[in-house]
Design an enzyme around this catalytic site. Structure first.
Site, PDB file in Angstrom:
ATOM      1  N   GLY A  36      37.736  36.667  40.923  1.00 37.51           N
ATOM      2  CA  GLY A  36      37.640  35.739  39.690  1.00 37.51           C
ATOM      3  C   GLY A  36      37.834  34.465  40.019  1.00 37.51           C
ATOM      4  O   GLY A  36      37.133  33.523  39.561  1.00 37.51           O
ATOM      5  N   HIS A  37      38.749  34.060  41.122  1.00 41.37           N
ATOM      6  CA  HIS A  37      38.909  32.728  41.438  1.00 41.37           C
ATOM      7  C   HIS A  37      37.772  32.153  42.089  1.00 41.37           C
ATOM      8  O   HIS A  37      37.345  31.002  41.984  1.00 41.37           O
ATOM      9  CB  HIS A  37      40.048  32.514  42.517  1.00 41.37           C
ATOM     10  CG  HIS A  37      41.355  32.947  41.838  1.00 41.37           C
ATOM     11  ND1 HIS A  37      42.127  34.161  42.211  1.00 41.37           N
ATOM     12  CD2 HIS A  37      42.349  32.408  41.145  1.00 41.37           C
ATOM     13  CE1 HIS A  37      43.329  34.135  41.636  1.00 41.37           C
ATOM     14  NE2 HIS A  37      43.352  33.234  40.834  1.00 41.37           N
ATOM     15  N   ARG A 188      47.484  41.198  40.024  1.00 35.52           N
ATOM     16  CA  ARG A 188      47.932  42.273  39.693  1.00 35.52           C
ATOM     17  C   ARG A 188      47.558  43.629  39.767  1.00 35.52           C
ATOM     18  O   ARG A 188      48.177  44.783  39.889  1.00 35.52           O
ATOM     19  CB  ARG A 188      48.611  42.216  38.197  1.00 35.52           C
ATOM     20  CG  ARG A 188      49.476  41.098  37.972  1.00 35.52           C
ATOM     21  CD  ARG A 188      49.710  40.875  36.405  1.00 35.52           C
ATOM     22  NE  ARG A 188      50.544  39.558  36.308  1.00 35.52           N
ATOM     23  CZ  ARG A 188      51.549  39.323  35.544  1.00 35.52           C
ATOM     24  NH1 ARG A 188      52.215  40.363  35.333  1.00 35.52           N
ATOM     25  NH2 ARG A 188      52.009  38.328  35.516  1.00 35.52           N
TER      26      ARG A 188
END
Ligand code: PAF
Length: 281
Positions: A36-37, A188
Site C-alpha cells: 500500500g505504501h 496489522r
C-alpha cells in the site's frame, strides 16, 4: 537514495531540488511499509520529480502508550523496499528532532470531523496527526502530498488542515490497495492467521454489497443486510459501520444525489482492529 536524519540535512538536500524548480512530492508514513505504501510512492513518482518519504512513528497521535511501544519499526526492511522502488529521499528523524522542547502546544479546530468515528474512538489522535503533518509540510514544502484512501477520515482531516492553514500543497489520494480477494492491505494484517485473513474478507463483501445496492435500497435495509453478512461469517466484532457524506463524515439516513457518500467500517478479527471504507458514488 538519500537518507536524512535531521531537518537540516533534509533541507540542504531539498534546496538543490527547489533551485532546479523540481516538483516535490511527500509521502508521510510511520514505516512498517507494505505494498500500500509502495503504491503511494509509485503514484508520487508519476506526478513529481522528487519523492520524499518520511518514516516517523509519531508519538502525539497515539493515545495508548503500549500501542506506541508495540508499533513495529522494521527500519532495515523499510529502507530496502524504498531503495527498490526508487524513492529519492527518506526522512528518518528522531522524536527530539521533530518535537524540540521549544515546541508550542498544538491545537487545530477540526470541528465535528474529529468528534466522530476514529476521532471519537481515539481522542486527540487527529490533533497529533495534523501536528506532525503540518511540521512535515513546513519542512518539505511539497507541491503534492500523497495519502491512502484507506484512512479516509485522516485524508479529510488533512484536507481540513490544508484549508485552515491556507497551504499551497495539493492532496493526492491513492486508492486502497487490496489483496487479490479484496482484503485492504495494512501492517496489522501481519497479526492475522490465515483463517483470520479469510474471515476478514467479509469486510470487503459488506462494503461491496453496500456499493452495489445503495442506489436502489433504503439505507436501513442495506445496513441490516450488511450486518447479516458479518454475522454469517461469525467471530467478527463490529465497531462501527456507517454511510456518511464524504466531506463532513456525518452519517446519513438517505442518499442525497447532490452529495458524495462513503461507507466506513471498523471491525475486530482475532483481536486485530481492521479499518476499511468504500466511496459509493
Ligand atoms: O497514516 C499514517 O501513517 C500517519 O497517520 C501519518 C499520516 C504518517 C502521520 O503520522
Amino acid at each position: 537514495m538519500n537518507i536524512s536524519k535531521t531537518k537540516q540535512a533534509l533541507q540542504s538536500y531539498l534546496d538543490g531540488a527547489r533551485k532546479a524548480k523540481l516538483r516535490i512530492a511527500l509521502v508521510p508514513t510511520m514505516g512498517a511499509l507494505h505494498e500500500g505504501h509502495l503504491s503511494l510512492i509509485k503514484e508520487a513518482q508519476k506526478i513529481a520529480d522528487v519523492v520524499v518519504c518520511s518514516i516517523f512513528v509519531n508519538p502525539t497521535q497515539f493515545n495508548d502508550p503500549q500501542d506506541l511501544e508495540k508499533y513495529p519499526r522494521p527500519e532495515e526492511n523499510d529502507l530496502r523496499l524504498l531503495q527498490e522502488v526508487g524513492c529519492d529521499i527518506v526522512f528518518l528523524p528522531t522524536v527530539d528532532e521533530m518535537y524540540p522542547s521549544t515546541d508550542q502546544p498544538w491545537h487545530l479546530d477540526l470541528g465535528k470531523l474529529e468528534q466522530v468515528w476514529e476521532g471519537e474512538k481515539r481522542p486527540g489522535h487527529f490533533q497529533g496527526v495534523t501536528q506532525i503533518v503540518y511540521k512535515l509540510f513546513q519542512l518539505v514544502e511539497p507541491d503534492v502530498a500523497c495519502f491512502g484512501q484507506k484512512d479516509f477520515q485522516q485524508v479529510m482531516v488533512i484536507q481540513r488542515l490544508i484549508d485552515l492553514k491556507n497551504l499551497s500543497v495539493s492532496l493526492h489520494i491513492a486508492p486502497t490497495v487490496r489483496s487479490a480477494e479484496g482484503l485492504a492491505l495494512s501492517s496489522r494484517n501481519m497479526r492475522l492467521s490465515e483463517a483470520g485473513k479469510q474471515k476478514s474478507l467479509a469486510l470487503y463483501r459488506v462494503l461491496d454489497h453496500i456499493q452495489q445496492h445503495f442506489k436502489t435500497e433504503d439505507l436501513h435495509t442495506l445496513r441490516e443486510e450488511a450486518l447479516a453478512i458479518l454475522e454469517q461469517e461469525g467471530e467478527i466484532e463490529l465497531e462501527y459501520l456507517a454511510i456518511c457524506e464524504t466531506r463532513s463524515l456525518q452519517e446519513v439516513d438517505h442518499i442525497d444525489s447532490s452529495k458524495k457518500h462513503v461507507a466506513l467500517l471498523v471491525a475486530w478479527v482475532e483481536g486485530v482492529r481492521l479499518i476499511d471504507n468504500m466511496i459509493l458514488d
